[in-house]
Design an enzyme around this catalytic site. Structure first.
Site, short mmCIF file in Angstrom:
data_model
loop_
_atom_site.label_atom_id
_atom_site.label_comp_id
_atom_site.label_asym_id
_atom_site.label_seq_id
_atom_site.Cartn_x
_atom_site.Cartn_y
_atom_site.Cartn_z
CG ASP A 61 -0.23 0.01 2.37
OD1 ASP A 61 0.90 -0.29 2.54
OD2 ASP A 61 -1.26 -0.62 3.36
CG ASN A 122 -9.21 -1.52 11.76
OD1 ASN A 122 -8.58 -1.26 11.49
ND2 ASN A 122 -10.06 -0.14 11.11
CD GLU A 129 -8.91 0.76 7.43
OE1 GLU A 129 -9.24 -0.09 8.11
OE2 GLU A 129 -8.80 2.16 7.50
C1 GLP Z 1 -0.71 0.13 8.63
C2 GLP Z 1 -0.10 -0.64 7.62
C3 GLP Z 1 -0.37 -2.36 7.67
C4 GLP Z 1 -0.14 -2.58 9.04
C5 GLP Z 1 -0.42 -1.29 9.89
C6 GLP Z 1 -0.05 -2.15 11.55
O1 GLP Z 1 -1.69 0.49 8.40
N1 GLP Z 1 -1.21 -0.09 5.93
O2 GLP Z 1 0.36 -2.76 6.60
O3 GLP Z 1 -0.22 -3.83 9.15
O4 GLP Z 1 -0.25 -0.12 9.62
O5 GLP Z 1 1.12 -1.38 11.45
P1 GLP Z 1 2.48 -2.13 13.56
O6 GLP Z 1 2.83 -3.16 12.23
O7 GLP Z 1 3.02 0.10 13.07
O8 GLP Z 1 1.13 -1.76 13.83
#
Ligand code: GLP
Length: 221
Positions: A61, A122, A129
């Protein structure tokens, strides 16, 4: 099944699987994730003796509206943690230019061999989402308030967090040949268990992963 271990051991194991894939294949394709969770995997990969020159990468992403020179853009993140240290065949992101062709590009590369995934509080995977359909391909999403709040820790203020992103869809992710899902921290435990042991529902996008043939799930405190 969720395997619990220390963060270091999980990262080491996943980095070794990647090393094995790359060394054993003429050509390999990795699906890469950002966020704080996969950083340890990239750290391990930087230390390993692996030649990535015949490896392509597709990131999950990217935010809409952040230039690649912005420290919170995912291109910047990947560059800092991996790409400026190791030379790959090519690195791709679902940015403005590529995102309409992203799924075809992945298919033309013969699919993703190993996909790394984190999970949002979430239940999102990449930026899919709650409510995202199972058959979704790479698309633009409006980020939920929950995600904007969670990700504001990386920005100076919540107003600076982009409100949209481009992301691989659920179907794009599910077509990967092998998936490693990692969750780190007690605040992720409940959503991870719900996603892996609960009902399969678009309300918890990660729950679709239960239908994947080759999924490995890791948890560390
Ligand atoms: C972001 C990314 C996800 C990731 C998530 C969790 O929103 N788009 O790909 O899995 O955060 O992030 P973290 O690993 O910092 O908790």
């Amino acid at each position: 099944m969720i395997k619990s271990n220390t963060y270091e051991k999980i990262c080491h194991q996943i980095a070794h699987s990647i090393k094995k894939l790359v060394n054993d294949s003429e050509f390999s394709v990795l699906g890469l994730a950002t966020g704080s969770t996969p950083i340890g995997i990239y750290e391990q990969l930087r230390k390993m003796d692996v030649d990535f020159k015949k490896t392509l990468t597709y990131n999950l992403d990217e935010y809409v509206g952040l230039d690649e020179s912005h420290p919170q853009s995912y291109k910047y993140f990947m560059n800092e943690h991996l790409f400026k240290h190791r030379k790959f065949h090519s690195n791709h992101f679902p940015d403005e230019k590529l995102f309409p062709y992203y799924d075809s590009m992945i298919d033309n590369s013969d699919g993703i061999d190993i996909q790394i995934l984190g999970i949002g509080t979430n239940g999102h995977i990449a930026f899919n989402e709650p409510g995202t359909p199972r058959d979704s391909k790479t698309h633009i999403v409006d980020l939920t308030e929950n995600t904007i709040k969670d990700n504001s820790r990386f920005f100076d203020s919540i107003d600076e967090v982009p409100t949209q992103a481009r992301t691989m869809g659920i179907d794009t992710i599910m077509r990967s040949k092998e998936i490693y899902l990692i969750a780190r921290g007690k605040h992720k435990k409940e959503i991870l268990e719900e996603a892996i042991y609960g009902n399969i529902t678009p309300e918890i996008p990660a729950s679709f992963l239960q239908e994947h043939r080759n999924l490995k799930v890791y948890y560390s405190d």
